[in-house]
Scaffold this active site. Structure first.
Site, PDB file in Angstrom:
ATOM      1  N   LYS A 178      25.063  15.462  36.628  1.00 63.42           N
ATOM      2  CA  LYS A 178      25.841  15.462  37.867  1.00 63.42           C
ATOM      3  C   LYS A 178      24.908  15.192  39.047  1.00 63.42           C
ATOM      4  O   LYS A 178      23.802  15.754  39.106  1.00 63.42           O
ATOM      5  CB  LYS A 178      26.526  16.830  38.017  1.00 63.42           C
ATOM      6  CG  LYS A 178      27.485  16.922  39.196  1.00 63.42           C
ATOM      7  CD  LYS A 178      28.214  18.266  39.178  1.00 63.42           C
ATOM      8  CE  LYS A 178      29.246  18.382  40.286  1.00 63.42           C
ATOM      9  NZ  LYS A 178      29.991  19.660  40.238  1.00 63.42           N
ATOM     10  N   SER A 210      34.961  19.343  40.311  1.00 69.32           N
ATOM     11  CA  SER A 210      34.192  18.316  40.988  1.00 69.32           C
ATOM     12  C   SER A 210      33.254  17.551  40.055  1.00 69.32           C
ATOM     13  O   SER A 210      32.788  16.481  40.429  1.00 69.32           O
ATOM     14  CB  SER A 210      33.388  18.938  42.124  1.00 69.32           C
ATOM     15  OG  SER A 210      32.380  19.778  41.611  1.00 69.32           O
ATOM     16  N   SER A 226      34.705  23.693  38.673  1.00 71.03           N
ATOM     17  CA  SER A 226      34.239  22.303  38.694  1.00 71.03           C
ATOM     18  C   SER A 226      33.673  21.766  37.375  1.00 71.03           C
ATOM     19  O   SER A 226      33.488  20.564  37.232  1.00 71.03           O
ATOM     20  CB  SER A 226      33.193  22.112  39.794  1.00 71.03           C
ATOM     21  OG  SER A 226      33.833  22.062  41.045  1.00 71.03           O
TER      22      SER A 226
END
Lengths: 404, 103
Positions: free
Chosen positions: A3, A78, A102
Site C-alpha cells: 500500500k 482504503s 481499510s
C-alpha cells in the site's frame, strides 16, 4: 504489493495525495525491512484513498482502483489497490493498513482474505500516519494460511514504534488446523440490523451455520454501544487526522506552493492545492472538534464512549472465544454510488468498532451474491481478543477449508 | 445545527491552515453541519464517571533512558543531510523557510 502509505527506501510514497506526489521515501518502514530480511520481492505500490481516508477507494488523487470482479464497481477502501491486486492475481499477497476497516472492507469486496491485527502487534514505523490511536498494518492474501505466514514476518516489537507490543509471540501457523469443535462463538444481534443487505445476511447466516456444524457453540449476544461507534470513530479519527496532517506544510518535504510570499501564505496555499476534498473535510472536522470550547463536548466525550464500546466487547469475551458477523453491510457498490461522505462513513459500521476496541479481526470470503447481473464476493468477519490472532486465524482457516 | 456559519468555517479553516474558496466554504458548511448533527447522538450516552480511553490495550509511559543514542536505532533512521535535501528549499544543509513577518 505494498500500500502506497508504507515507505520503501528510494521509492515514491504518495499516500495517493498530490501533496506527496513526488515524495521519495528516505528509509524503509519496519514491516518492509522485516520482509526484506525474509527475502520478499516487492512488485509495486498500490493505490488507496488519499491518506487512507475512505471506504471505497474513490478518494485517491490518482483515480479509483477498480474492482476485479466488476470494473464498474469500487474495490473498497482504503487499501483498494492491495485487495484488487491480490484478487486479480497480480501478487501472492499485499500489505494494507486498517484504521476503521481499510484492510477488511476491500478484502470483503474483492473476495480475498484481510487481517487487521491487534493495535500494537505490528510496528507502524514508516507507515504514513492517519489516526495514531487506531492505525494498524496487516496482510491481504488469498488464503488464511498465507495471512498467518505474512503475520509471522511482520509482527513484533520495534524500538522505533513505542506503541508496539513487547511480548512473546506465537507461530501463527501452528494452530490453523486445530478443530473449532467446542469453541464458543458470539453473534451480536446489532450486526444484523436494518442496514444489512438481505443476500449478505443469508451468506453470513450460512457461514455461522457452517461453524456450528463443525462443532462450535453459537450464541446470540448484544453489543448495545455499537450504535454509537461511527459517531465516536469519526470524532476520534478527524481529531487525530487534523493533528497528524499538520506536518504537510510545504517546508520539510512534499509539495510546496512556491509563489507564496509569506510563511502563512505558503501554508495556506500548499494545503489548499495539495490536499483532496475528503482530507480537507476531516482536517476541518477535527480542528473544529479540538478547538477551544468544543474539546470536552466532542473529543473527550468520544474517548469516554470509546471506553464503553471497549467494555461491551470485554463483557462478551469473558464468555466467548470469538465474535462473528458480516464484514460489510452490502457487496461492492458502483463507483459513485455512495455519494456523500456520511453514507460512506456508515459503510464502516461493522469494522470501525473493532478498531475502537483495538481488537484483531479477519475478513474471509463466504460466497458471492448477484447484483444487477454481476457476481460479487462477500466477506465474513471473525473478531478476537487482544493479541489472540492465532484463534481468529484458526477459525478462519477451518471455515475456509470447509468451503472447498 | 444543520449548517455551520460562514464565520465559523473561516475560523476553523484558518486554524487548520487551509485556504478555502467561496464555493468550498459553502459546501464545507453544510457537509460539516450534517456530520456534526449525526455526531450529536453521542449526547444520548451517559458517560458520568467513565474514564476516557488513553491507550486501548492499556500501555502506559513508554520511556527510554535519557542518554544520546550511539548509532541510529537498527540502522533505520535516515541521516540528516538526506532529510534536509528533501525540503523544497534548502541552503548550506539548512531548511529554508519563507519570511515569517509580512512586509
Amino acid at each position: 504489493m505494498i500500500k502506497d502509505n508504507i515507505l520503501i527506501e528510494g521509492e515514491k510514497c504518495t499516500a495517493a495525495s498530490k501533496i506527496l506526489e513526488n515524495y521519495i521515501a528516505p528509509y524503509d518502514a519496519t514491516v518492509i525491512s522485516n520482509l526484506k530480511q525474509a527475502g520478499a520481492v516487492f512488485l509495486g505500490k498500490t493505490n488507496l484513498d488519499e491518506f487512507a481516508m475512505g471506504a471505497t477507494g474513490e478518494n485517491s488523487a490518482f483515480g479509483p482502483a477498480l474492482n476485479p470482479h466488476d470494473h464498474t464497481r469500487a474495490a473498497g477502501g482504503s487499501s483498494s489497490g492491495s485487495a484488487a491486486a491480490v484478487a486479480a492475481d497480480l501478487a501472492v499477497y499485499a500489505l494494507g493498513s486498517d484504521t476503521g476497516g481499510s484492510i477488511r472492507a476491500p478484502s470483503a469486496w474483492c473476495g480475498v482474505v484481510g487481517l487487521k491485527p491487534t493495535y500494537g502487534l505490528v510496528s507502524r514505523h514508516g507507515l504514513i500516519a492517519m489516526a495514531s490511536s487506531l492505525d494498524q498494518i496487516g496482510p491481504i492474501t488469498k488464503t488464511v494460511e498465507d495471512a498467518a505466514i505474512v503475520l509471522n514476518t511482520i509482527a513484533g516489537y520495534d524500538p522505533m514504534d513505542s506503541t508496539s507490543h513487547n511480548g512473546e509471540l506465537p507461530d501463527y501457523t501452528a494452530n490453523l488446523n486445530k478443530p473449532v469443535k467446542g469453541l464458543k462463538i458470539a453473534v451480536p444481534k446489532e450486526f444484523f440490523s436494518k442496514g444489512l443487505d438481505g443476500q449478505v445476511n443469508n451468506l453470513t447466516q450460512a457461514a455461522i451455520a457452517k461453524l456450528e456444524s463443525l462443532g462450535a457453540h453459537i450464541d446470540q449476544v448484544s453489543l448495545p454501544m455499537i450504535n454509537f461507534a461511527i459517531a465516536t470513530y469519526y470524532i476520534i479519527v478527524s481529531s487525530e487526522v487534523s493533528a497528524n496532517l499538520a506536518r504537510y506544510d510545504g517546508i520539510r518535504y512534499g509539495r510546496s506552493a512556491n509563489k507564496a510570499k509569506s510563511l502563512l501564505d505558503a501554508y495556506l496555499e500548499t494545503r489548499a492545492e495539495g490536499l483532496g476534498a475528503e482530507v480537507k473535510r476531516r482536517i476541518m472536522l477535527g480542528t473544529y472538534a479540538l478547538s477551544a470550547g468544543y474539546y470536552d463536548a466532542y473529543y473527550l466525550k468520544a474517548q469516554k464512549v470509546r471506553a464503553l464500546i471497549k467494555r461491551d466487547f470485554e463483557n462478551i469475551f469473558e464468555k466467548y472465544d470469538v465474535i462473528v458477523g458480516p464484514t460489510m453491510p452490502y457487496a461492492a457498490p458502483k463507483l459513485g454510488e455512495l455519494g456523500d461522505s456520511l453514507s460512506a462513513y456508515l459503510a464502516d459500521i461493522y469494522t470501525a468498532p473493532v478498531n475502537l476496541a483495538g481488537l484483531p479481526a479477519i475478513s474471509v470470503p463466504c460466497g458471492q451474491v448477484e447484483v444487477d447481473g454481476s457476481k460479487l464476493p462477500v466477506g465474513f468477519q471473525i473478531i478476537g481478543k487482544h493479541f489472540d490472532e492465532a484463534r481468529i486465524l484458526q477459525v478462519a482457516h477451518n471455515f475456509e477449508k470447509s468451503r472447498q | 445545527m444543520g449548517k455551520l456559519s460562514k464565520k465559523e468555517i473561516e475560523r476553523v479553516a484558518s486554524l487548520a491552515r487551509i485556504k478555502l474558496d467561496e464555493e468550498e466554504k459553502e459546501k464545507m458548511a453544510s457537509e460539516l453541519g450534517a456530520v456534526l448533527d449525526y455526531i450529536d447522538k453521542l449526547k444520548e450516552v451517559n458517560t458520568d464517571g467513565v474514564e476516557p480511553i488513553a491507550h486501548i490495550t492499556g500501555m502506559e509511559n513508554i520511556l527510554r533512558k535519557d542518554e544520546p543514542m550511539k548509532k541510529p536505532l537498527e540502522g533505520q533512521a535516515a541521516d540528516a543531510a538526506k532529510l534536509v535535501k528533501m525540503a523544497p528549499d534548502s541552503k548550506d544543509n539548512f531548511v529554508k523557510v519563507k519570511a515569517v513577518f509580512g512586509e
